[in-house]
Scaffold this motif. Sequence first.
Motif, short mmCIF file in Angstrom:
data_model
loop_
_atom_site.label_atom_id
_atom_site.label_comp_id
_atom_site.label_asym_id
_atom_site.label_seq_id
_atom_site.Cartn_x
_atom_site.Cartn_y
_atom_site.Cartn_z
N ALA A 143 24.05 64.16 58.27
CA ALA A 143 24.47 65.64 58.18
C ALA A 143 25.00 65.94 59.51
O ALA A 143 24.53 65.65 60.57
N ALA A 144 25.94 67.20 59.40
CA ALA A 144 26.42 67.57 60.67
C ALA A 144 25.34 68.27 61.38
O ALA A 144 25.24 68.53 62.64
N HIS A 145 24.45 68.84 60.87
CA HIS A 145 23.38 69.85 61.62
C HIS A 145 22.30 70.09 60.66
O HIS A 145 22.33 69.63 59.30
N ALA A 146 21.03 70.55 61.09
CA ALA A 146 20.00 70.71 60.26
C ALA A 146 20.07 71.71 58.85
O ALA A 146 19.74 71.33 58.15
N ASP A 147 20.94 72.67 59.30
CA ASP A 147 21.19 73.56 58.19
C ASP A 147 21.81 73.07 56.86
O ASP A 147 21.45 73.13 55.78
N GLU A 148 22.64 71.77 57.22
CA GLU A 148 23.38 71.13 56.35
C GLU A 148 22.51 70.27 55.57
O GLU A 148 22.25 70.15 54.51
N GLU A 149 21.45 69.47 56.23
CA GLU A 149 20.46 68.81 55.73
C GLU A 149 19.68 69.43 54.93
O GLU A 149 19.23 69.22 53.83
N ALA A 150 19.02 70.69 55.25
CA ALA A 150 18.33 71.63 54.36
C ALA A 150 18.95 71.98 53.29
O ALA A 150 18.40 71.88 52.38
N ALA A 151 20.05 72.25 53.31
CA ALA A 151 20.98 72.97 52.21
C ALA A 151 21.25 71.78 51.22
O ALA A 151 20.99 72.19 49.77
N ILE A 152 21.47 70.53 51.57
CA ILE A 152 21.48 69.42 50.81
C ILE A 152 20.23 69.12 49.67
O ILE A 152 19.98 69.05 48.56
N ALA A 153 18.97 69.17 50.60
CA ALA A 153 17.84 68.91 49.89
C ALA A 153 17.53 70.22 49.23
O ALA A 153 17.03 69.88 47.84
N PHE A 154 17.66 71.38 49.43
CA PHE A 154 17.62 72.74 48.44
C PHE A 154 18.53 72.44 47.18
O PHE A 154 17.93 72.65 46.10
N LEU A 155 19.72 71.95 47.12
CA LEU A 155 20.69 71.57 46.25
C LEU A 155 19.96 70.57 45.20
O LEU A 155 19.74 70.99 43.92
N GLY A 212 45.37 56.53 54.15
CA GLY A 212 44.23 56.10 55.07
C GLY A 212 43.59 57.15 55.69
O GLY A 212 42.56 56.81 56.29
N ALA A 213 43.90 58.26 55.78
CA ALA A 213 43.04 59.38 56.34
C ALA A 213 41.67 59.59 55.68
O ALA A 213 41.62 59.60 54.37
N LEU A 214 40.89 59.64 56.39
CA LEU A 214 39.26 60.10 56.05
C LEU A 214 38.86 61.29 56.05
O LEU A 214 39.11 61.88 57.08
N TYR A 215 38.00 62.00 55.04
CA TYR A 215 37.69 63.17 54.93
C TYR A 215 36.06 63.03 54.72
O TYR A 215 36.03 62.46 53.86
N GLU A 216 35.38 63.76 55.38
CA GLU A 216 34.07 63.87 55.10
C GLU A 216 33.78 65.23 54.14
O GLU A 216 34.13 66.09 54.37
N LEU A 217 33.11 64.80 53.09
CA LEU A 217 32.67 65.88 52.22
C LEU A 217 31.24 66.03 52.38
O LEU A 217 30.51 65.30 52.57
N ASP A 218 30.76 67.25 52.46
CA ASP A 218 29.37 67.74 52.64
C ASP A 218 28.36 67.32 51.49
O ASP A 218 27.34 66.62 51.67
N ALA A 219 28.85 67.51 50.17
CA ALA A 219 27.97 66.85 49.25
C ALA A 219 28.68 66.79 47.83
O ALA A 219 29.74 67.41 47.78
N ALA A 234 29.90 66.81 34.50
CA ALA A 234 30.66 67.48 35.39
C ALA A 234 30.47 66.84 36.70
O ALA A 234 29.45 65.89 36.93
N LEU A 235 31.58 67.08 37.64
CA LEU A 235 31.34 66.53 39.03
C LEU A 235 31.79 67.66 39.89
O LEU A 235 32.86 68.49 39.61
N PHE A 236 30.99 68.05 40.88
CA PHE A 236 31.35 69.07 41.71
C PHE A 236 31.28 68.55 43.35
O PHE A 236 30.42 67.72 43.68
N ILE A 237 32.21 69.17 44.02
CA ILE A 237 32.21 69.06 45.49
C ILE A 237 31.77 70.10 46.00
O ILE A 237 32.10 71.34 45.86
N VAL A 238 30.86 70.01 46.95
CA VAL A 238 30.10 71.17 47.57
C VAL A 238 30.32 71.50 49.17
O VAL A 238 30.39 70.29 49.85
N GLU A 239 30.83 72.32 49.51
CA GLU A 239 31.36 72.64 51.07
C GLU A 239 30.03 73.69 51.46
O GLU A 239 29.86 74.62 50.93
N ILE A 240 29.16 73.06 52.37
CA ILE A 240 28.26 73.72 53.02
C ILE A 240 28.60 74.41 54.38
O ILE A 240 29.04 74.11 55.12
N LYS A 241 28.20 75.87 54.33
CA LYS A 241 28.44 76.62 55.49
C LYS A 241 27.04 77.17 56.08
O LYS A 241 26.27 77.36 55.19
N SER A 242 26.80 77.23 57.33
CA SER A 242 25.69 77.98 57.71
C SER A 242 25.66 79.24 58.22
O SER A 242 25.18 79.53 59.24
#
Length: 87
Positions: free
Chosen positions: A11-23, A44-51, A58-66
Amino acid sequence: MGAPIIKGGDAAHADEEAAIAFLAEGLPSSATVFSNPMLASPQGALYELDAVVVMPHALFIVEIKSFHGQVRAGLRDWTLNLSLIHI
């Protein structure tokens, strides 16, 4: 019980890690949460997804903001504590 989390990266930061656990805690066990997976473009470009949440239907792509405070979202503009944020 919540959904299992499959960790793809850090995770990029603690808030992101907490949000993933909450989700994951709020989802049924039939769902799976992939945290911080990488997505490769055909060029070949790489992109990181938050979750990414995979469910039987269904499939959901989640962008997390703090952001802290009240966030309201429209189609193009968001407001944070009544300040306009253009996305």
